[in-house]
Design a protein around this motif. Structure first.
Motif, mmCIF file in Angstrom:
data_model
loop_
_atom_site.group_PDB
_atom_site.id
_atom_site.type_symbol
_atom_site.label_atom_id
_atom_site.label_comp_id
_atom_site.label_asym_id
_atom_site.label_seq_id
_atom_site.Cartn_x
_atom_site.Cartn_y
_atom_site.Cartn_z
ATOM 1 N N UNK A 5 -5.429 8.351 -33.158
ATOM 2 C CA UNK A 5 -6.213 8.956 -32.087
ATOM 3 C C UNK A 5 -5.374 9.383 -30.892
ATOM 4 N N UNK A 6 -4.071 9.272 -30.948
ATOM 5 C CA UNK A 6 -3.217 9.623 -29.823
ATOM 6 C C UNK A 6 -3.338 11.111 -29.534
ATOM 7 N N UNK A 7 -3.619 11.419 -28.279
ATOM 8 C CA UNK A 7 -3.711 12.818 -27.868
ATOM 9 C C UNK A 7 -3.307 12.930 -26.411
ATOM 10 N N UNK A 8 -2.996 14.131 -26.004
ATOM 11 C CA UNK A 8 -2.614 14.369 -24.614
ATOM 12 C C UNK A 8 -3.861 14.353 -23.735
ATOM 13 N N UNK A 9 -3.683 14.035 -22.450
ATOM 14 C CA UNK A 9 -4.824 14.097 -21.536
ATOM 15 C C UNK A 9 -5.343 15.533 -21.404
ATOM 16 N N UNK A 10 -6.627 15.638 -21.170
ATOM 17 C CA UNK A 10 -7.248 16.953 -20.959
ATOM 18 C C UNK A 10 -6.863 17.462 -19.568
ATOM 19 N N UNK A 11 -7.082 18.743 -19.294
ATOM 20 C CA UNK A 11 -6.811 19.259 -17.941
ATOM 21 C C UNK A 11 -7.577 18.496 -16.849
ATOM 22 N N UNK A 12 -8.823 18.138 -17.101
ATOM 23 C CA UNK A 12 -9.591 17.371 -16.111
ATOM 24 C C UNK A 12 -9.001 15.975 -15.914
ATOM 25 N N UNK A 13 -8.563 15.338 -17.009
ATOM 26 C CA UNK A 13 -7.936 14.021 -16.907
ATOM 27 C C UNK A 13 -6.616 14.103 -16.144
ATOM 28 N N UNK A 14 -5.841 15.147 -16.409
ATOM 29 C CA UNK A 14 -4.585 15.335 -15.689
ATOM 30 C C UNK A 14 -4.820 15.622 -14.207
ATOM 31 N N UNK A 15 -5.865 16.361 -13.910
ATOM 32 C CA UNK A 15 -6.212 16.643 -12.508
ATOM 33 C C UNK A 15 -6.555 15.338 -11.782
ATOM 34 N N UNK B 40 -5.540 12.320 -12.663
ATOM 35 C CA UNK B 40 -4.298 11.554 -12.603
ATOM 36 C C UNK B 40 -3.409 12.044 -11.463
ATOM 37 N N UNK B 41 -3.194 13.340 -11.397
ATOM 38 C CA UNK B 41 -2.331 13.885 -10.333
ATOM 39 C C UNK B 41 -2.929 13.624 -8.961
ATOM 40 N N UNK B 42 -4.231 13.766 -8.835
ATOM 41 C CA UNK B 42 -4.871 13.485 -7.557
ATOM 42 C C UNK B 42 -4.656 12.048 -7.132
ATOM 43 N N UNK B 43 -4.801 11.139 -8.081
ATOM 44 C CA UNK B 43 -4.592 9.719 -7.793
ATOM 45 C C UNK B 43 -3.144 9.462 -7.386
ATOM 46 N N UNK B 44 -2.203 9.916 -8.197
ATOM 47 C CA UNK B 44 -0.780 9.659 -7.946
ATOM 48 C C UNK B 44 -0.333 10.293 -6.635
ATOM 49 N N UNK B 45 -0.667 11.533 -6.418
ATOM 50 C CA UNK B 45 -0.223 12.223 -5.204
ATOM 51 C C UNK B 45 -0.827 11.594 -3.951
ATOM 52 N N UNK C 35 -0.292 8.124 0.795
ATOM 53 C CA UNK C 35 -0.786 6.980 1.560
ATOM 54 C C UNK C 35 0.319 5.940 1.728
ATOM 55 N N UNK C 36 1.031 5.643 0.648
ATOM 56 C CA UNK C 36 2.126 4.677 0.714
ATOM 57 C C UNK C 36 3.215 5.153 1.679
ATOM 58 N N UNK C 37 3.559 6.423 1.617
ATOM 59 C CA UNK C 37 4.601 6.959 2.510
ATOM 60 C C UNK C 37 4.179 6.849 3.970
ATOM 61 N N UNK C 38 2.934 7.160 4.251
ATOM 62 C CA UNK C 38 2.443 7.085 5.631
ATOM 63 C C UNK C 38 2.416 5.644 6.124
#
Length: 159
Positions: free
Chosen positions: A9-19, A21-26, A31-34
């Protein structure tokens, strides 16, 4: 049959999942930098200093074995050892031999370290409130708590 098909079942994240993920990470990085910048500017402590001082301030007798401290802050022992040496040079912590086990040492919060931690906590917690808590309503804070608990559970289960 491709490698990914054989893996099941291994698959790449969908565009919505990546969005998401990137929103969370960025956002987490920003926040950490500030918070890091403000902590350093307002108290002269790094986030590493604050993390170590927090763990020691919560420990019985304001002391932990160095291995316990490494586990508590989530650092490799070599990283902790180098950081503790710099903190010792500034009088924030001291190391004491362990009478029971001569291979280990106690890391002890000094009075100066406790004072530095208390002095840094007021502006740091003010910044946490301003930059994190006040950006969210109570339901969103509950959702963040649930989401981070789910992530932590997954990380702990994959060790």
């Amino acid at each position: 049959m491709t490698h990914s098909t054989r893996q099941g079942r291994r698959r790449s994240p969908t565009p919505d999942e990546l969005r998401a993920w990137r929103g969370y990470i960025e956002t987490a990085r920003a926040l950490d930098a500030r918070l890091t910048s403000r902590l350093q500017k307002e108290s002269g402590l790094s986030t590493g200093d604050y993390t170590v001082l927090l763990a020691l301030s919560e420990a019985d007798g304001r002391r932990l074995r160095s291995s316990e401290l490494a586990d508590a802050v989530g650092w490799e022992r070599s990283r902790l050892s180098h950081h503790l040496r710099r903190m010792e040079d500034r009088g924030l912590v001291r190391r004491e031999e362990c009478a029971v086990d001569y291979r280990g040492a106690w890391v002890v919060l000094t009075d100066d370290g406790a004072h530095a931690f208390r002095s840094a906590s007021v502006p740091h917690l003010r910044a946490v409130r301003e930059l994190f808590v006040e950006a969210l309503d109570p339901d969103q804070l509950d959702q963040v708590a649930a989401l981070t608990a789910a992530l932590r559970d997954r990380l702990d289960a994959s060790r």
